[in-house]
Design a protein around this motif. Structure first.
Motif, PDB file in Angstrom:
ATOM      1  N   LEU A 192     -49.070 -34.698  -0.088  1.00 29.54           N
ATOM      2  CA  LEU A 192     -47.695 -34.238   0.016  1.00 29.54           C
ATOM      3  C   LEU A 192     -46.688 -35.325  -0.360  1.00 29.54           C
ATOM      4  CD1 LEU A 192     -45.824 -31.901   0.801  1.00 29.54           C
ATOM      5  CD2 LEU A 192     -45.732 -32.843   3.108  1.00 29.54           C
ATOM      6  N   ALA A 193     -46.898 -36.530   0.157  1.00 26.80           N
ATOM      7  CA  ALA A 193     -45.968 -37.617  -0.138  1.00 26.80           C
ATOM      8  C   ALA A 193     -45.879 -37.870  -1.638  1.00 26.80           C
ATOM      9  CB  ALA A 193     -46.402 -38.885   0.593  1.00 26.80           C
ATOM     10  N   ARG A 194     -47.001 -37.724  -2.325  1.00 27.50           N
ATOM     11  CA  ARG A 194     -47.011 -37.969  -3.781  1.00 27.50           C
ATOM     12  C   ARG A 194     -46.166 -36.928  -4.521  1.00 27.50           C
ATOM     13  NH1 ARG A 194     -53.562 -39.025  -4.399  1.00 27.50           N
ATOM     14  NH2 ARG A 194     -53.685 -40.613  -2.727  1.00 27.50           N
ATOM     15  N   CYS A 195     -46.079 -35.724  -3.943  1.00 25.85           N
ATOM     16  CA  CYS A 195     -45.233 -34.695  -4.589  1.00 25.85           C
ATOM     17  C   CYS A 195     -43.783 -35.164  -4.650  1.00 25.85           C
ATOM     18  CB  CYS A 195     -45.323 -33.379  -3.814  1.00 25.85           C
ATOM     19  SG  CYS A 195     -46.924 -32.572  -3.910  1.00 25.85           S
ATOM     20  N   PHE A 196     -43.281 -35.713  -3.543  1.00 28.87           N
ATOM     21  CA  PHE A 196     -41.890 -36.185  -3.528  1.00 28.87           C
ATOM     22  C   PHE A 196     -41.709 -37.393  -4.428  1.00 28.87           C
ATOM     23  CE2 PHE A 196     -39.733 -33.586  -0.449  1.00 28.87           C
ATOM     24  CZ  PHE A 196     -40.759 -33.047   0.308  1.00 28.87           C
ATOM     25  N   LEU A 197     -42.697 -38.285  -4.436  1.00 25.07           N
ATOM     26  CA  LEU A 197     -42.581 -39.480  -5.295  1.00 25.07           C
ATOM     27  C   LEU A 197     -42.636 -39.094  -6.768  1.00 25.07           C
ATOM     28  CD1 LEU A 197     -44.904 -41.903  -3.288  1.00 25.07           C
ATOM     29  CD2 LEU A 197     -42.413 -41.879  -3.345  1.00 25.07           C
ATOM     30  N   LYS A 198     -43.498 -38.137  -7.076  1.00 22.91           N
ATOM     31  CA  LYS A 198     -43.659 -37.707  -8.458  1.00 22.91           C
ATOM     32  C   LYS A 198     -42.412 -37.002  -8.978  1.00 22.91           C
ATOM     33  CE  LYS A 198     -46.585 -34.612 -11.224  1.00 22.91           C
ATOM     34  NZ  LYS A 198     -47.717 -33.649 -11.160  1.00 22.91           N
ATOM     35  N   ARG A 199     -41.723 -36.271  -8.086  1.00 20.39           N
ATOM     36  CA  ARG A 199     -40.569 -35.460  -8.504  1.00 20.39           C
ATOM     37  C   ARG A 199     -39.240 -36.100  -8.123  1.00 20.39           C
ATOM     38  NH1 ARG A 199     -42.560 -32.683 -12.487  1.00 20.39           N
ATOM     39  NH2 ARG A 199     -44.563 -31.741 -11.914  1.00 20.39           N
ATOM     40  N   LYS A 200     -39.227 -37.415  -7.994  1.00 19.71           N
ATOM     41  CA  LYS A 200     -37.998 -38.120  -7.615  1.00 19.71           C
ATOM     42  C   LYS A 200     -36.873 -37.854  -8.603  1.00 19.71           C
ATOM     43  CE  LYS A 200     -36.122 -42.744  -6.734  1.00 19.71           C
ATOM     44  NZ  LYS A 200     -36.439 -44.187  -6.621  1.00 19.71           N
ATOM     45  N   GLU A 201     -37.154 -37.960  -9.892  1.00 16.47           N
ATOM     46  CA  GLU A 201     -36.117 -37.746 -10.910  1.00 16.47           C
ATOM     47  C   GLU A 201     -35.693 -36.283 -10.970  1.00 16.47           C
ATOM     48  OE1 GLU A 201     -35.819 -41.603 -11.531  1.00 16.47           O
ATOM     49  OE2 GLU A 201     -34.581 -40.097 -12.547  1.00 16.47           O
ATOM     50  N   ASP A 202     -36.652 -35.364 -10.783  1.00 19.69           N
ATOM     51  CA  ASP A 202     -36.308 -33.938 -10.839  1.00 19.69           C
ATOM     52  C   ASP A 202     -35.369 -33.543  -9.707  1.00 19.69           C
ATOM     53  OD1 ASP A 202     -39.683 -33.303 -11.844  1.00 19.69           O
ATOM     54  OD2 ASP A 202     -37.886 -33.392 -13.105  1.00 19.69           O
ATOM     55  N   LEU A 203     -35.534 -34.177  -8.547  1.00 15.66           N
ATOM     56  CA  LEU A 203     -34.692 -33.834  -7.396  1.00 15.66           C
ATOM     57  C   LEU A 203     -33.256 -34.321  -7.551  1.00 15.66           C
ATOM     58  CD1 LEU A 203     -37.233 -34.536  -4.520  1.00 15.66           C
ATOM     59  CD2 LEU A 203     -36.318 -32.316  -5.177  1.00 15.66           C
ATOM     60  N   GLN A 204     -33.000 -35.133  -8.576  1.00 13.12           N
ATOM     61  CA  GLN A 204     -31.626 -35.577  -8.829  1.00 13.12           C
ATOM     62  C   GLN A 204     -30.714 -34.433  -9.254  1.00 13.12           C
ATOM     63  OE1 GLN A 204     -30.442 -38.573  -8.233  1.00 13.12           O
ATOM     64  NE2 GLN A 204     -32.403 -39.524  -7.712  1.00 13.12           N
ATOM     65  N   ILE A 205     -31.294 -33.278  -9.547  1.00 12.46           N
ATOM     66  CA  ILE A 205     -30.461 -32.122  -9.932  1.00 12.46           C
ATOM     67  C   ILE A 205     -29.518 -31.725  -8.812  1.00 12.46           C
ATOM     68  CG2 ILE A 205     -32.086 -31.216 -11.620  1.00 12.46           C
ATOM     69  CD1 ILE A 205     -33.198 -29.359  -9.529  1.00 12.46           C
ATOM     70  N   TYR A 206     -29.854 -32.100  -7.566  1.00  9.04           N
ATOM     71  CA  TYR A 206     -28.975 -31.755  -6.451  1.00  9.04           C
ATOM     72  C   TYR A 206     -27.663 -32.512  -6.520  1.00  9.04           C
ATOM     73  CZ  TYR A 206     -32.509 -28.983  -4.119  1.00  9.04           C
ATOM     74  OH  TYR A 206     -33.393 -27.998  -3.802  1.00  9.04           O
ATOM     75  N   GLU A 207     -27.666 -33.695  -7.141  1.00  7.95           N
ATOM     76  CA  GLU A 207     -26.425 -34.465  -7.263  1.00  7.95           C
ATOM     77  C   GLU A 207     -25.411 -33.707  -8.112  1.00  7.95           C
ATOM     78  OE1 GLU A 207     -27.023 -38.467  -8.434  1.00  7.95           O
ATOM     79  OE2 GLU A 207     -24.904 -38.867  -8.833  1.00  7.95           O
ATOM     80  N   LYS A 208     -25.897 -33.155  -9.208  1.00 12.65           N
ATOM     81  CA  LYS A 208     -25.027 -32.368 -10.087  1.00 12.65           C
ATOM     82  C   LYS A 208     -24.500 -31.140  -9.359  1.00 12.65           C
ATOM     83  CE  LYS A 208     -25.048 -29.919 -14.529  1.00 12.65           C
ATOM     84  NZ  LYS A 208     -25.874 -29.541 -15.700  1.00 12.65           N
TER      85      LYS A 208
END
Length: 904
Positions: A619-635
């Motif tokens: 599970l932890a690797r999912c968040f680490l792997k998708r760190k850049e993808d989750l930046q969509i929340y900033e926009k």
């Protein structure tokens, strides 16, 4: 002046005047009739009279010049001389001609002819003085229609009427001036009035101002009526006879009154305009005070309900107790309906105030959000309590059934006569009874027993084991004969079918198992808590993953409903007519990048975390792997203010109501548009719970890194929300690079140039500045907060200064204070001393600034090496980096001028 003309001492003033006639070129005519005591008139009175007479004609007529007629036909030369001398010395207007009707007696006429030749220069007049023998000579210069009957003309002139009109005009002019001053004074008082902070004072102030306004309006009406009456009196001759015409003097009076009426009208319009704005603000203030008062009352009631709901923690230890708790929960829900309806109504009222452009939008909007949040919290908590109690009721019912089954099984085993089982037939009969009873075991099995209810499972397994052993024994007995055994009956207390005091309960079976049953009943509450309290630390790692996955699925479904039920419907031709014009072609503003978020979670992230059910360590690797993808929340969060503004403008449209009805949503779209903001913060809570459950385990390090990743994303979102509150910056902040840090500091400026006093003053008076650190620029802003209700504040950041990061240097430690550091540039001609609130905050900022400066130097060197390899001329402003052991200085020397130099 009109009082002087009417006074006994102003007899001459009452005889002389502007008769209303005009010369051939339109010059006003003033006549000086014969008056025996002319030489005895005081100079001040004479000056006052002629000054007033010259002020009556319009500026255009006065600029032509006045014509003076001096009638001295029955007087002496001495009177002529005295008149000319006084006029020459005191006439305030511009003279064009002076006509003198000389004395009619022969001797006086001769003396006058000689005297005018001898004393002409003494009169110091630069205009012609024409001596006339008779009025017929005067007619050669001035038309008879412009002369009164005394001068042989036909002009109708009543001096008493002229005095009456001029007196009335002066009175009206004074009324207009006084009224304007009253309005001005009242307007100043209104502008300086501070708005009250409670309902009663606001109502009193509104009533007082309205009453004063009504009185002033009455004064205005009286003044207008006075002017209209005066205008009618002046125009009376024309009204009475169609052949009559107003003299030029009367036309001047009409123009004067009309001008005063126009002035009064303009004053009234300006005052009405100001009063409309002021009255609107007072009414809005009263609305705000009512809203705030109702908000406090409703919030207090809801807070008490939430406190009561929070204290409602009992989940029951029996079916009867749970049913009573459900009734109490129902009563609490019914009790909360009225406050909830009031809160919803108040929030709707607040939204209407915002739509009506209320001046306190920034105070009303947070309260509306707070009301909706509390309502949602109460509804969600109530639903959660119902869910928990419902599951508790189901569990206790199943527990009761399981307990009854176990008791019945124990009774069956104890009731079988062992002596009868010694025969093959008896054993087979007992075996059939056991097999029939075991068939009913499936009816009392609970789901996930091995995971949630270990003791209950153990109890059921123990009973099952007893039956298995009895079956084995009976099968053996059915195969061969054995010696008889003394039969043992169950204990009377546990026998639901029989009761015999002579029969004793078998110790090996009944007594021990009954203790297990009682223990299970006592610990029911413990097992239920472990199974259903979602955020308890007693939950296992897999429980949290299950919650994450289930809530992720719900989240994806909600996003899908928003996109399909709202966003896609905006393109539905059958609903286009319901979409307000303000919403046309603004779907991207309202929903932001919500489709992008939905695509990521539906196609990628949900599937990846579902794969972690069997492998929680991934599970932890999912968040680490998708760190850049989750930046969509900033926009998404950066667009949120624009989305909310558009929603406030169009949220009550029929289009959204129709979409909500089709989706059967209890909440409106704006509540669902908050889901992404809530979801990104939910991840960190779940990761923290996972860390509690996996302390010192093998995957702890990855979980900590995943939590740090989510917290960094939340920080970026938070920083971006601060960034959009920057005002006054003329450039584009998106061109400044990534926003790395933001925070408030005390700042001193130190200028080498300028007076020493300025330098000293700058050192000892810190400024409160909010700094925004980008990869290319450091912005200095002033934080401005509007205290809307004593505890809610809305911040904005007014831009003051900026520094290019390619031009600055820093000194990490400032002598005397380990919380301070320096930022300087341009040979330290200007230094900014910055004080953080803590040493940790200072070190964090210095670390980020050092990374920026070091990265710039490395990039500069890289460009230089590439240029050298290609034999290309290259220059870089970052020329060297140095560090000082004492003071820890890291700097870049730049040949570029420092931008925005000056005080912050």
């Amino acid at each position: 002046m009109h009082q002087h003309l009417a006074s006994p001492q102003g007899q001459w003033g009452g005889q002389c005047g502007g008769c209303g006639g005009r010369g051939k070129d339109g010059a006003p005519i003033i006549t000086f009739p014969e008056f025996a005591g002319f030489s005895e008139i005081p100079d001040d009175d004479f000056l006052n009279v002629v000054t007033y007479l010259t002020s009556i004609p319009s500026l255009e007529a006065a600029s032509i010049g006045f014509i003076i007629i001096i009638d001295r036909r029955r007087d002496k030369w001495s009177a002529v001389k005295a008149s000319l001398t006084r006029i020459a010395g005191a006439f305030p207007g511009n003279l064009q001609l002076v006509f003198v009707l000389r004395p009619s007696r022969f001797i006086q006429r001769a003396i006058a002819d000689i005297g005018i030749k001898l004393y002409r220069d003494d009169f110091k007049m630069k205009v012609p003085i024409i001596m006339l023998n008779s009025v017929s000579d005067l007619h050669g210069y001035i038309d008879k229609s412009q002369l009164t009957r005394e001068l042989g003309g036909t002009l109708e002139y009543g001096h008493s009427q002229w005095i009456h009109h001029r007196t009335a005009i002066e009175n009206f002019a004074m009324t207009v001036k006084t009224t304007a001053q009253m309005l001005q004074t009242f307007g100043t008082d209104l502008a300086e009035t501070e708005l009250p902070n409670d309902v009663q004072c606001t109502e009193e102030l509104l009533s007082s101002h309205t009453e004063h306004h009504s009185k002033l309006k009455d004064e205005l009406k009286l003044a207008v009526k006075q002017g209209a009456t005066l205008l009618t009196c002046i125009r009376e001759p024309v009204t009475r006879s169609a052949n009559s015409k107003l003299s030029p003097d009367e036309l001047e009076n009409v123009a004067t009154v009309e001008r005063l009426l126009a002035q009064l009208d303009e004053t009234e319009k300006a005052f009405d305009q100001f009063w409309t704005k002021h009255h609107l603000k007072l009414e809005q203030c009263l609305q705000l005070r009512h809203f705030e008062h109702d908000f406090r009352e409703v919030k207090l009631t809801l807070d008490n309900l939430m406190e009561t709901l929070a204290g409602f923690a009992d989940i029951g230890d029996s079916v009867t107790r749970v049913e009573n708790l459900l009734k109490e929960q129902k009563h609490l829900e019914e009790k909360g309906q009225e406050p909830l309806e009031k809160a919803q109504s108040l929030a709707l009222h607040g939204e209407q105030l915002i739509q009506n452009n209320h001046y306190a939008i920034d105070s009303i909007r947070p309260k509306c959000v707070e009301l909706r949040r509390i309502c949602d919290d109460f509804t969600n908590e109530t639903k959660k309590k119902y869910d928990i109690l419902g599951k508790s009721l189901e569990l206790h019912k199943q527990l009761d059934k399981a307990s009854q089954w176990c008791e019945a099984g124990i009774y069956l085993l104890a009731s079988q006569a062992v002596d009868k089982c010694q025969s093959q037939e008896g054993a087979e009969t007992a075996l059939v009874e056991i097999e029939k009873f075991l068939v009913t075991a499936k009816e009392h099995q609970l789901s996930n027993l091995k995971e949630f209810y270990n003791q209950i499972v153990q109890k059921l397994e123990d009973v099952q084991e007893m039956f298995d052993k009895r079956q084995v024994s009976l099968k053996k007995l059915a195969a061969k004969q054995t010696r008889p055994v003394q039969p043992v009956a169950p204990h009377p207390e546990s026998s639901p079918k029989r009761a015999s005091p002579k029969i004793t309960r078998p110790a090996a079976v009944g007594r021990g198992f009954l203790c297990v049953v009682k223990a299970i009943n006592r610990n029911t509450n413990f097992f239920f808590t472990c199974a259903w309290l979602t955020h308890s630390t007693l939950l296992s790692f897999s429980h949290i993953i299950n919650e994450l996955i289930e809530t992720e699925r719900v989240y994806v479904e909600e996003l899908q409903s928003i996109i399909e039920g709202y966003a896609s419907e905006m393109d539905n031709p059958n609903l286009v007519h319901l979409i307000p014009s303000a919403l046309q072609n603004k779907k991207e503003i309202l929903f932001g990048n919500l489709p992008e978020i939905y695509y990521f979670h539906n196609r990628i992230f949900l599937k990846e975390i579902e794969n972690c059910i069997e492998n929680p360590e991934l599970l932890a690797r999912c968040f680490l792997k998708r760190k850049e993808d989750l930046q969509i929340y900033e926009k998404y969060c950066q667009n949120k203010p624009r989305s909310e503004a558009l929603w406030r403008q169009c949220g009550d449209s029929i289009f959204f109501q129709e979409c909500q009805r089709k989706l059967d949503h209890k909440l409106s779209l704006d509540a669902y548009l908050l889901k992404p903001v809530q979801r990104i913060t939910k991840y960190q809570l779940l990761l923290k719970e996972m860390l509690k459950c996996s302390k010192n385990s093998e995957g702890t390090a990855e979980l900590e890194e995943a939590l740090a990743t989510v917290l960094d994303i939340i920080k970026s979102v938070n920083d971006s929300m601060h960034q959009i509150a920057i005002t006054g910056y003329e450039g584009d902040v998106s061109e400044l690079g990534k926003l790395l840090m933001q925070g408030s500091f005390n700042v001193w400026t130190d200028h080498k140039k300028g007076h020493n006093k300025v330098k000293d003053l700058a050192r000892f008076k810190p400024m409160q500045r909010h700094l925004f650190l980008y990869t290319k620029m450091l912005l200095f802003c002033k934080k401005r907060e509007e205290n809307t209700d004593g505890h809610e504040k809305t911040a904005s950041y007014s831009f003051k200064n900026s520094l290019k990061m390619s031009t600055v240097g820093i000194t990490e430690n400032v002598k005397g204070d380990n919380k301070k550091f320096e930022i300087w540039y341009n040979g330290r001609e200007e230094v900014y001393i910055i004080q953080a609130s803590s040493v940790e905050l200072k070190n964090t900022w210095i670390s980020e600034i050092r990374k920026v400066l070091t990265g710039q130097l490395e990039a500069c060197r890289g460009r230089a090496h590439r240029a050298a390899a290609g034999n290309v001329s290259f220059s870089c402003s970052c020329q060297k980096i140095n560090s000082r052991k004492k003071g820890h200085v890291i700097s870049y020397l730049s040949d570029a001028p420092a931008p925005n130099a000056g005080l912050l």
